[in-house]
Scaffold this active site. Structure first.
Site, mmCIF file in Angstrom:
data_model
loop_
_atom_site.group_PDB
_atom_site.id
_atom_site.type_symbol
_atom_site.label_atom_id
_atom_site.label_comp_id
_atom_site.label_asym_id
_atom_site.label_seq_id
_atom_site.Cartn_x
_atom_site.Cartn_y
_atom_site.Cartn_z
ATOM 1 N N LYS A 1 -0.238 -0.564 -13.917
ATOM 2 C CA LYS A 1 -0.889 -0.365 -12.630
ATOM 3 C C LYS A 1 -2.388 -0.621 -12.706
ATOM 4 C CE LYS A 1 -2.752 2.270 -9.291
ATOM 5 N NZ LYS A 1 -2.249 1.466 -8.177
ATOM 6 N N TYR B 1 0.836 -1.200 0.000
ATOM 7 C CA TYR B 1 0.000 0.000 0.000
ATOM 8 C C TYR B 1 0.877 1.258 0.000
ATOM 9 C CZ TYR B 1 -4.399 2.414 0.504
ATOM 10 O OH TYR B 1 -5.496 3.190 0.255
ATOM 11 N N GLU C 1 -5.524 6.038 5.599
ATOM 12 C CA GLU C 1 -5.347 4.907 4.685
ATOM 13 C C GLU C 1 -4.500 3.792 5.265
ATOM 14 O OE1 GLU C 1 -4.591 5.763 0.274
ATOM 15 O OE2 GLU C 1 -3.998 7.594 1.281
HETATM 16 P P1 ATP Z 1 -0.131 -1.412 -8.590
HETATM 17 O O1 ATP Z 1 -0.342 -0.146 -7.825
HETATM 18 O O2 ATP Z 1 0.937 -1.289 -9.587
HETATM 19 O O3 ATP Z 1 -1.398 -1.966 -9.112
HETATM 20 P P2 ATP Z 1 -0.394 -3.117 -6.346
HETATM 21 O O4 ATP Z 1 -1.562 -3.818 -6.925
HETATM 22 O O5 ATP Z 1 0.525 -3.931 -5.524
HETATM 23 O O6 ATP Z 1 0.459 -2.450 -7.491
HETATM 24 P P3 ATP Z 1 -2.376 -1.219 -5.387
HETATM 25 O O7 ATP Z 1 -3.226 -1.585 -6.527
HETATM 26 O O8 ATP Z 1 -2.065 0.227 -5.195
HETATM 27 O O9 ATP Z 1 -0.899 -1.878 -5.467
HETATM 28 O O10 ATP Z 1 -3.008 -1.823 -4.065
HETATM 29 C C1 ATP Z 1 -2.468 -1.464 -2.804
HETATM 30 C C2 ATP Z 1 -2.084 -2.698 -2.013
HETATM 31 O O11 ATP Z 1 -3.264 -3.393 -1.576
HETATM 32 C C3 ATP Z 1 -1.299 -3.737 -2.785
HETATM 33 O O12 ATP Z 1 0.065 -3.429 -2.863
HETATM 34 C C4 ATP Z 1 -1.579 -5.012 -2.016
HETATM 35 O O13 ATP Z 1 -0.760 -5.144 -0.874
HETATM 36 C C5 ATP Z 1 -3.026 -4.795 -1.599
HETATM 37 N N1 ATP Z 1 -3.925 -5.383 -2.599
HETATM 38 C C6 ATP Z 1 -4.450 -4.773 -3.680
HETATM 39 N N2 ATP Z 1 -5.264 -5.590 -4.360
HETATM 40 C C7 ATP Z 1 -5.243 -6.767 -3.717
HETATM 41 C C8 ATP Z 1 -5.861 -8.025 -3.923
HETATM 42 N N3 ATP Z 1 -6.675 -8.227 -4.945
HETATM 43 N N4 ATP Z 1 -5.596 -9.022 -3.055
HETATM 44 C C9 ATP Z 1 -4.768 -8.832 -2.020
HETATM 45 N N5 ATP Z 1 -4.164 -7.664 -1.765
HETATM 46 C C10 ATP Z 1 -4.385 -6.642 -2.598
HETATM 47 MG MG MG Z 2 -1.609 1.315 -6.432
HETATM 48 MG MG MG Z 3 0.025 0.336 -5.776
HETATM 49 MG MG MG Z 4 -2.927 -2.929 -8.046
#
Ligand code: ATP
Ligand code: MG
Ligand code: MG
Ligand code: MG
Length: 510
Positions: A440, A345, A379
């Site tokens: 992303k 996060y 958050e």
């Molecule tokens: P990106 O931002 O590039 O998509 P990400 O998916 O790791 O990378 P976010 O989409 O910003 O990051 O989501 C924030 C965080 O919430 C993630 O890094 C992860 O730890 C958690 N998270 C997001 N989606 C899921 C999911 N479907 N299952 C489990 N954890 C999740």
């Molecule tokens: Mg993200």
């Molecule tokens: Mg992210």
């Molecule tokens: Mg993501």
């Protein structure tokens, strides 16, 4: 340096008084055992209720000597560094004792030395210090009255109408619906005179505004080193960390680093019947050899949990609630003993991951804006997972990682046509190429949360252009019920609140 399995305390409700009195009763969203702490100092007393995991040693969340007492929720990550500035032979037992010794050496500025995820209360002489970590990642609230400072890691615990009304506090944000309750700003020590009730805010951290120009290789190595250190400081001693994994670069990077630090890894992914990122997460889990689990939450159940997301985060921002809802649903579905969970996060804030265009001028504007406005959104709150007894920690918002990421010049964040370039490059050797290159996708998108919440409102007759306003009203109303009025979310219905907001908007339009 690894971390204990779990912090000594997840949260507290405490009363610092010139007189005495019993520990206040608390209605935490945080699940855990309660331990009552009482202390008598020369000029004041402490009565507190700690909420903590069953197997922790809650007494180590409290430390005191004749004139000073310290209470800590959460944990410190630069313990070795901090120990090195104490007299040789100092061996504090727990983070509260460590902070107590630092306070004797540095006074309130001790908090400027700390890299952690914590909220703290320190009583010394006739002063009360309330401290947040640099990111305010463990929210801290206060209600002031003459001769009495009531403070807690959850605002709802300060809502008792029987307690004194509270002084206004110029330097802090008011909590809607809870008169006299204020949130201590991020990266701040609030220094309160107990008798006078006057308070002065000292900043202990502020987001960097200057930007560093670095050669590609140097920037990439610095990011990898900082993230590896942050993950190593967050994995449990002798235990296996759990990473909430989407298969996006942020959580996959954390998974790779946590695996490297701990030698073993558990991962879990959530999806709904509408959308999931299961294949992408599985690619990473297989690459790292983690013990992996998938949890599917039906969309209807997901939306029914909106009251829990608001109750846990104490946030009134509808966008933030859409990011947090799928995670709260995931944490609530995690059964078994309390876990230490690492997340990806927050990486998008210093890296402008949401900024989906190739030109640079607006990228740094977005970073500066988001870094100037994150405070109070909650958050990163540990309560999101603590509702089922789990502890989360966010390596991208480690103080050192954050300082580095924010300060890199925009061209290192957006480069060669890719977003979050410096992070992707830093993790390239540790992850499959398809993960490193994956665009992303926000958690609210990957789980279908944003679209399902919109669809629910539209199904109740809300016109499309009014959807954002309706979401704001739903979240406000849920906040009013679960935080300001202190009702348990099991007794609050999303459907009923959505219906009443939709009806109100229809009446307004008529
Ligand atoms: P990106 O931002 O590039 O998509 P990400 O998916 O790791 O990378 P976010 O989409 O910003 O990051 O989501 C924030 C965080 O919430 C993630 O890094 C992860 O730890 C958690 N998270 C997001 N989606 C899921 C999911 N479907 N299952 C489990 N954890 C999740
Ligand atoms: Mg993200
Ligand atoms: Mg992210
Ligand atoms: Mg993501």
């Amino acid at each position: 340096m690894t971390a204990p399995v779990l912090p000594a305390a997840f949260g507290f409700l405490a009363s610092a008084r010139t007189g005495g009195g019993p520990a206040p009763d608390a209605a935490f969203a945080t699940r855990g055992d309660r331990t009552v702490i009482g202390a008598r100092l020369r000029r004041q007393s402490l009565a507190a209720t700690l909420v903590h995991p069953p197997e922790s040693i809650p007494e180590t969340a409290h430390a005191q000597d004749a004139d000073t007492a310290v209470l800590v929720a959460g944990e410190l990550y630069n313990r070795a560094e901090l120990l090195s500035v104490l007299p040789a032979g100092s061996a504090p037992e727990g983070d509260a004792q460590l902070l107590l010794e630092l306070l004797h050496r540095y006074g309130p500025h001790a908090f400027r030395l700390v890299n952690g995820r914590f909220a703290a209360l320190a009583q010394t002489g006739d002063r009360v210090l309330l401290a947040t970590d640099h990111a305010g990642s463990v929210p801290l609230y206060v209600r002031l009255a003459p001769g009495e400072v009531n403070t807690a890691t959850e605002a709802k615990t300060l809502g008792d109408p029987a307690t004194p009304r509270g002084f206004p506090l110029a330097d802090a944000r008011r909590v809607p619906g809870l008169t006299g309750v204020y949130q201590v700003p991020a990266g701040t020590v609030l220094d309160i005179g107990l008798e006078s009730g006057t308070a002065e805010a000292h900043r202990t951290w502020t987001p960097p505004l200057a930007r560093r120009v670095l050669p590609e290789r140097e920037a990439v190595d610095a990011v990898r080193t900082a993230l590896e250190r942050a993950c190593a400081a967050r994995v449990p001693a002798g235990g296996t960390p759990l990473v909430v994994l989407s298969g996006g670069i942020d959580s996959s990077g954390v998974a790779a680093c946590a695996h490297r630090a701990a030698g073993a890894l558990d991962t879990v992914s959530m999806g709904t019947d509408t959308a999931d990122e299961f294949p992408e997460a599985r690619t990473v889990a297989e690459h790292l050899g983690s013990r992996h689990r998938e949890i599917t939450v039906p969309t209807e159940d997901l939306l029914a949990q909106l009251p829990y997301a608001v109750w846990a985060s104490e946030s009134v921002d509808p966008d933030i609630i859409e990011y947090l809802l799928p995670l709260v649903a995931l944490y609530r579905a995690l059964d078994g003993p309390p876990r230490r969970i690492l997340t990806g996060y927050g990486a998008d804030i210093p890296l402008a991951g949401m900024h989906r265009e190739d030109r640079l001028p607006d990228l740094d504007t977005a970073v500066a804006y988001d870094m100037a406005t994150f405070d109070g959104l909650n958050e990163m709150s540990p309560v999101l997972s603590a509702v089922t007894g789990h502890w989360t920690t966010h390596p991208y918002w480690d103080r050192d990682v954050l300082d580095l990421l924010v300060s890199l010049e925009a061209g290192l964040k957006r480069r060669h046509g890719r977003d979050k370039w410096v992070l992707r490059e830093a993790m390239a050797g540790a992850l499959p190429a398809e993960t490193v290159l994956r665009p992303k996708l926000g958690v609210h998108e990957g789980s279908g949360t944003t679209s399902s919440f919109s669809a629910l409102l539209i199904a109740h007759g809300v016109a499309e252009p009014s959807v954002p306003k309706a979401k704001q009203q739903v979240v406000r109303e849920l906040f009013g019920r679960t935080v300001a009025a202190g009702r348990h979310p099991s007794g609050v219905s999303t459907a009923e609140v959505v219906r009443s907001v939709a009806d109100g908007l229809a009446r307004g339009a008529a």
